[in-house]
Design a protein around this motif. Structure first.
Motif, PDB file in Angstrom:
ATOM      1  N   ASP A  31       0.998 -19.151  29.031  1.00 33.07           N
ATOM      2  CA  ASP A  31       0.181 -20.281  29.485  1.00 33.07           C
ATOM      3  C   ASP A  31      -1.227 -19.829  29.851  1.00 33.07           C
ATOM      4  N   GLY A  32      -1.742 -18.860  29.081  1.00 36.58           N
ATOM      5  CA  GLY A  32      -3.104 -18.387  29.281  1.00 36.58           C
ATOM      6  C   GLY A  32      -3.280 -17.384  30.394  1.00 36.58           C
ATOM      7  N   VAL A  33      -2.199 -17.045  31.113  1.00 43.17           N
ATOM      8  CA  VAL A  33      -2.275 -16.113  32.243  1.00 43.17           C
ATOM      9  C   VAL A  33      -1.839 -14.719  31.783  1.00 43.17           C
ATOM     10  N   PRO A  34      -2.667 -13.677  32.001  1.00 43.92           N
ATOM     11  CA  PRO A  34      -2.266 -12.319  31.604  1.00 43.92           C
ATOM     12  C   PRO A  34      -1.000 -11.883  32.319  1.00 43.92           C
ATOM     13  N   GLN A  35      -0.025 -11.411  31.537  1.00 44.29           N
ATOM     14  CA  GLN A  35       1.243 -10.944  32.085  1.00 44.29           C
ATOM     15  C   GLN A  35       1.416  -9.440  31.963  1.00 44.29           C
ATOM     16  N   SER A  36       1.030  -8.909  30.834  1.00 45.64           N
ATOM     17  CA  SER A  36       1.210  -7.481  30.558  1.00 45.64           C
ATOM     18  C   SER A  36       0.105  -7.014  29.626  1.00 45.64           C
ATOM     19  N   TYR A  37      -0.153  -5.726  29.694  1.00 41.28           N
ATOM     20  CA  TYR A  37      -1.067  -5.084  28.749  1.00 41.28           C
ATOM     21  C   TYR A  37      -0.394  -3.817  28.245  1.00 41.28           C
ATOM     22  N   VAL A  38      -0.543  -3.550  26.951  1.00 45.85           N
ATOM     23  CA  VAL A  38       0.019  -2.334  26.388  1.00 45.85           C
ATOM     24  C   VAL A  38      -0.909  -1.789  25.319  1.00 45.85           C
ATOM     25  N   GLU A  44       0.125   5.598  28.260  1.00 46.21           N
ATOM     26  CA  GLU A  44      -0.346   5.975  29.590  1.00 46.21           C
ATOM     27  C   GLU A  44      -1.642   5.268  29.975  1.00 46.21           C
ATOM     28  N   HIS A  45      -2.193   4.488  29.056  1.00 48.13           N
ATOM     29  CA  HIS A  45      -3.364   3.677  29.400  1.00 48.13           C
ATOM     30  C   HIS A  45      -2.876   2.389  30.049  1.00 48.13           C
ATOM     31  N   LEU A  46      -3.116   2.239  31.345  1.00 49.57           N
ATOM     32  CA  LEU A  46      -2.579   1.128  32.121  1.00 49.57           C
ATOM     33  C   LEU A  46      -3.732   0.285  32.654  1.00 49.57           C
ATOM     34  N   GLU A  47      -3.836  -0.938  32.163  1.00 48.58           N
ATOM     35  CA  GLU A  47      -4.943  -1.811  32.538  1.00 48.58           C
ATOM     36  C   GLU A  47      -4.755  -2.442  33.914  1.00 48.58           C
TER      37      GLU A  47
END
Length: 254
Positions: A31-38, A44-47
């Protein structure tokens, strides 16, 4: 803007959006809300800062142990499972995610490089049917909107988590809250009613109730986590003061 890490109920519009700044980076939106980044090229790059806190907690615990099995309650884009697979390739990992459409999207578009067992279902129901002392590490990151579902925030559930955690294991639980951090104080008191050792990791302004954000509840064999500038790990007396006078939540009084 909603706090990163919130997961909505199944049925929202789920999409994966490529990161223009990183060739293999993806953001999962519901619903347009950031949940996860990969980042598929670099797990090991963690936003999201709260994921970095989870990662540091796991790394600190693993200074004295190597997990043979890890349970992830809440899947998202499988950010933490991908990271754990990088660090501990021999570990068996299970992910419990209630949103089948989300699981199907992630597995189709950005599948993990190493096999991960995916269970589509409710976190508590899955834990309650799990044998004793099954996992070395449990990472709990389940939300309904901006809050943990009530049935996943009670003493009875915390005792189930303790039951399936092996001696010397670690529970890592993401909590998002707003001033004056009432939900976090209840969650700490609730987990402390089931575990002998508990810690609370987060940024100082959030811990002091000056702004909204995510904090990490640690339980079981709580490690000494290296904190950065403006971060604290509350333990023992400090944690007692933090949750002083707060009653644990139970199934009878959710």
């Amino acid at each position: 803007m909603a706090t990163h890490g919130n997961r909505r109920t199944p049925g929202g519009v789920t999409e994966l959006v490529p990161d223009p700044a990183r060739a293999r980076g993806w953001t999962l939106l519901v619903d347009g809300v950031p949940q996860s980044y990969v980042d598929l090229a670099d797990p090991e790059h963690l936003e999201f800062p709260y994921v970095a806190l989870i990662a540091r907690s796991l790394r600190a615990w693993a200074r004295t142990a190597v997990p043979g099995s890890v349970l992830h309650l809440g899947g998202g884009a499988l950010t933490v499972p991908r990271l754990a697979a990088r660090w501990w390739p021999a570990a068996a990992q299970t992910v419990v995610e209630i949103d089948r459409e989300l699981v199907d999207l992630v597995l189709r578009e950005i599948p993990p490089a190493q096999p991960v067992e995916i269970v589509v279902g409710d976190a508590r129901q899955t834990v309650e049917t799990t044998p004793d002392a099954r996992y070395d590490v449990i990472v709990a990151d389940v939300f309904n909107g901006a809050a943990t579902p009530p049935h996943l925030g009670t003493v009875e559930y915390a005792r189930e988590l303790r039951r399936v955690l092996r001696p010397g294991g670690l529970l890592v639980m993401n909590v998002t809250d707003v001033p004056p951090m009432a939900a976090t104080r209840i969650q700490v008191a609730t987990v402390a009613a089931a575990f002998a050792e508990v810690g609370l990791l987060g940024e100082v302004p959030v811990l002091r109730g000056r702004r909204a954000g995510n904090v990490i509840v640690l339980a079981g064999s709580v490690p000494v986590v290296r904190t950065g500038r403006g971060e604290r790990l509350l333990r023992e007396g400090e944690l007692v003061v933090f949750s002083s006078g707060t009653r644990p939540r139970t199934d009878a009084n959710p």
